[in-house]
Design a protein around this motif. Structure first.
Motif, PDB file in Angstrom:
ATOM      1  N   THR A  53       0.191  -1.076  -0.309  1.00  0.00           N
ATOM      2  CA  THR A  53      -0.069  -0.488  -0.071  1.00  0.00           C
ATOM      3  C   THR A  53       1.303   1.369   0.119  1.00  0.00           C
ATOM      4  O   THR A  53       0.284   2.358  -1.010  1.00  0.00           O
ATOM      5  CB  THR A  53      -0.526   0.226   1.272  1.00  0.00           C
ATOM      6  OG1 THR A  53      -1.844  -0.818   1.581  1.00  0.00           O
ATOM      7  CG2 THR A  53      -1.964   1.328   1.281  1.00  0.00           C
ATOM      8  N   MET A  56       2.416   1.836  -3.782  1.00  0.00           N
ATOM      9  CA  MET A  56       1.335   1.978  -3.789  1.00  0.00           C
ATOM     10  C   MET A  56       1.388   3.789  -4.164  1.00  0.00           C
ATOM     11  O   MET A  56       0.610   3.997  -5.206  1.00  0.00           O
ATOM     12  CB  MET A  56      -0.078   1.679  -4.096  1.00  0.00           C
ATOM     13  CG  MET A  56      -0.885   1.752  -5.389  1.00  0.00           C
ATOM     14  SD  MET A  56      -2.685   1.722  -4.864  1.00  0.00           S
ATOM     15  CE  MET A  56      -2.822   2.144  -3.428  1.00  0.00           C
ATOM     16  N   TYR A  57       0.996   4.222  -2.555  1.00  0.00           N
ATOM     17  CA  TYR A  57       0.384   5.217  -3.301  1.00  0.00           C
ATOM     18  C   TYR A  57       2.054   6.425  -3.489  1.00  0.00           C
ATOM     19  O   TYR A  57       2.290   7.385  -3.982  1.00  0.00           O
ATOM     20  CB  TYR A  57       0.290   5.655  -1.621  1.00  0.00           C
ATOM     21  CG  TYR A  57      -1.128   5.622  -1.257  1.00  0.00           C
ATOM     22  CD1 TYR A  57      -2.069   6.092  -1.582  1.00  0.00           C
ATOM     23  CD2 TYR A  57      -1.281   4.837  -0.130  1.00  0.00           C
ATOM     24  CE1 TYR A  57      -3.670   6.512  -1.731  1.00  0.00           C
ATOM     25  CE2 TYR A  57      -2.869   4.784  -0.082  1.00  0.00           C
ATOM     26  CZ  TYR A  57      -3.790   5.319  -0.625  1.00  0.00           C
ATOM     27  OH  TYR A  57      -5.215   4.485  -0.311  1.00  0.00           O
ATOM     28  N   GLN A  58       2.714   5.873  -2.765  1.00  0.00           N
ATOM     29  CA  GLN A  58       4.775   6.475  -3.126  1.00  0.00           C
ATOM     30  C   GLN A  58       4.353   6.825  -4.804  1.00  0.00           C
ATOM     31  O   GLN A  58       4.162   7.030  -5.739  1.00  0.00           O
ATOM     32  CB  GLN A  58       5.503   6.124  -2.882  1.00  0.00           C
ATOM     33  CG  GLN A  58       6.050   6.266  -1.902  1.00  0.00           C
ATOM     34  CD  GLN A  58       7.296   5.157  -1.384  1.00  0.00           C
ATOM     35  OE1 GLN A  58       7.571   4.362  -1.940  1.00  0.00           O
ATOM     36  NE2 GLN A  58       7.559   5.056  -0.227  1.00  0.00           N
ATOM     37  N   GLY A  59       4.064   5.543  -6.162  1.00  0.00           N
ATOM     38  CA  GLY A  59       3.411   5.839  -7.163  1.00  0.00           C
ATOM     39  C   GLY A  59       2.703   6.738  -7.273  1.00  0.00           C
ATOM     40  O   GLY A  59       3.101   7.286  -8.349  1.00  0.00           O
ATOM     41  N   LYS A  60       1.188   6.956  -6.956  1.00  0.00           N
ATOM     42  CA  LYS A  60       0.469   7.305  -7.600  1.00  0.00           C
ATOM     43  C   LYS A  60       0.754   9.066  -7.460  1.00  0.00           C
ATOM     44  O   LYS A  60       0.848   9.376  -8.022  1.00  0.00           O
ATOM     45  CB  LYS A  60      -0.975   7.317  -6.562  1.00  0.00           C
ATOM     46  CG  LYS A  60      -1.453   5.776  -6.899  1.00  0.00           C
ATOM     47  CD  LYS A  60      -1.842   6.226  -8.826  1.00  0.00           C
ATOM     48  CE  LYS A  60      -2.835   4.916  -9.185  1.00  0.00           C
ATOM     49  NZ  LYS A  60      -3.377   5.417 -10.396  1.00  0.00           N
ATOM     50  N   THR A  61       1.415   9.439  -6.143  1.00  0.00           N
ATOM     51  CA  THR A  61       2.239  10.414  -5.450  1.00  0.00           C
ATOM     52  C   THR A  61       2.987  10.920  -7.451  1.00  0.00           C
ATOM     53  O   THR A  61       3.349  12.132  -7.459  1.00  0.00           O
ATOM     54  CB  THR A  61       3.022  10.556  -4.226  1.00  0.00           C
ATOM     55  OG1 THR A  61       2.082  10.373  -3.751  1.00  0.00           O
ATOM     56  CG2 THR A  61       3.593  11.849  -4.170  1.00  0.00           C
ATOM     57  N   GLU A  63       3.093  10.122 -10.005  1.00  0.00           N
ATOM     58  CA  GLU A  63       2.130   9.685 -11.399  1.00  0.00           C
ATOM     59  C   GLU A  63       1.307  11.526 -11.284  1.00  0.00           C
ATOM     60  O   GLU A  63       1.576  12.267 -12.114  1.00  0.00           O
ATOM     61  CB  GLU A  63       0.892   8.419 -11.056  1.00  0.00           C
ATOM     62  CG  GLU A  63      -0.139   9.195 -12.246  1.00  0.00           C
ATOM     63  CD  GLU A  63      -0.976   8.367 -12.768  1.00  0.00           C
ATOM     64  OE1 GLU A  63      -1.783   8.152 -13.154  1.00  0.00           O
ATOM     65  OE2 GLU A  63       0.020   7.020 -11.742  1.00  0.00           O
ATOM     66  N   ASN A  64       0.796  12.317 -10.017  1.00  0.00           N
ATOM     67  CA  ASN A  64       0.510  13.012  -9.783  1.00  0.00           C
ATOM     68  C   ASN A  64       1.371  14.137 -10.197  1.00  0.00           C
ATOM     69  O   ASN A  64       1.362  15.297 -10.616  1.00  0.00           O
ATOM     70  CB  ASN A  64      -0.267  13.269  -8.845  1.00  0.00           C
ATOM     71  CG  ASN A  64      -1.658  12.025  -8.819  1.00  0.00           C
ATOM     72  OD1 ASN A  64      -1.783  11.512  -9.927  1.00  0.00           O
ATOM     73  ND2 ASN A  64      -2.216  11.782  -7.409  1.00  0.00           N
ATOM     74  N   GLU A 115       1.612   3.275 -16.784  1.00  0.00           N
ATOM     75  CA  GLU A 115      -0.025   3.457 -16.337  1.00  0.00           C
ATOM     76  C   GLU A 115      -0.237   4.369 -18.033  1.00  0.00           C
ATOM     77  O   GLU A 115       1.027   4.684 -18.266  1.00  0.00           O
ATOM     78  CB  GLU A 115      -0.536   4.888 -15.600  1.00  0.00           C
ATOM     79  CG  GLU A 115      -0.067   4.586 -14.159  1.00  0.00           C
ATOM     80  CD  GLU A 115      -1.707   4.033 -13.760  1.00  0.00           C
ATOM     81  OE1 GLU A 115      -2.437   4.606 -14.338  1.00  0.00           O
ATOM     82  OE2 GLU A 115      -2.172   3.151 -13.041  1.00  0.00           O
ATOM     83  N   VAL A 117      -2.231   7.263 -18.990  1.00  0.00           N
ATOM     84  CA  VAL A 117      -3.400   9.195 -18.534  1.00  0.00           C
ATOM     85  C   VAL A 117      -3.322   9.816 -19.789  1.00  0.00           C
ATOM     86  O   VAL A 117      -2.705   9.926 -20.778  1.00  0.00           O
ATOM     87  CB  VAL A 117      -2.597   9.349 -17.252  1.00  0.00           C
ATOM     88  CG1 VAL A 117      -3.913  10.779 -16.945  1.00  0.00           C
ATOM     89  CG2 VAL A 117      -2.283   8.578 -16.799  1.00  0.00           C
TER      90      VAL A 117
END
Length: 122
Positions: A53, A56-61, A63-64, A115, A117
């Motif tokens: 988890t 995953m949040y590090q990767g999403k950060t 990405e954003n 990803e 996007v």
């Protein structure tokens, strides 16, 4: 002498419950070890889930952050073939084609994923 040896251990009194404690103690030890092993397995699974988890949040950060930068730079529809952003927890490689962005995120922990996007604000 054998007669004295026998008397030494039995002392003349015969108990019909000799050795009855050992099987019950072994059964209790088995039950406790099974319960402990299940708790240990549950803890390990929880720790693995926590790490996944977090990654995953590090990767999403990442990405954003990359998408916000790309929208500022290339929001007007200009073409950019590819680029790479390096952060302290990983690297994001991107390829912009029109409104579509292909991201490859590689964290320092070894996690890699891709990803696709859209850059538009839909």
């Amino acid at each position: 002498m054998a007669k004295n040896f026998k008397v030494f251990f039995h002392n003349g009194v015969r108990n019909k419950y000799v050795g009855g404690v050992l099987p019950s103690v072994l059964a209790l030890l088995l039950i406790f070890s099974l319960i402990f092993s299940q708790q240990l397995k549950s803890y390990r699974n929880e720790a693995i889930l926590y790490q996944q988890t977090k990654q995953m949040y590090q990767g999403k950060t990442l990405e954003n952050m990359t998408l916000a930068k790309l929208q500022k730079r290339y929001g007007s529809g200009e073409e950019l073939v590819w680029g790479e952003d390096c952060y302290n927890i990983g690297v994001v490689t991107y390829k912009v084609t029109g409104d579509q962005v292909d991201l490859e995120i590689a964290l320092n922990t070894g996690l890699r994923y891709q990803e696709k996007v859209s850059l538009s604000d839909d």
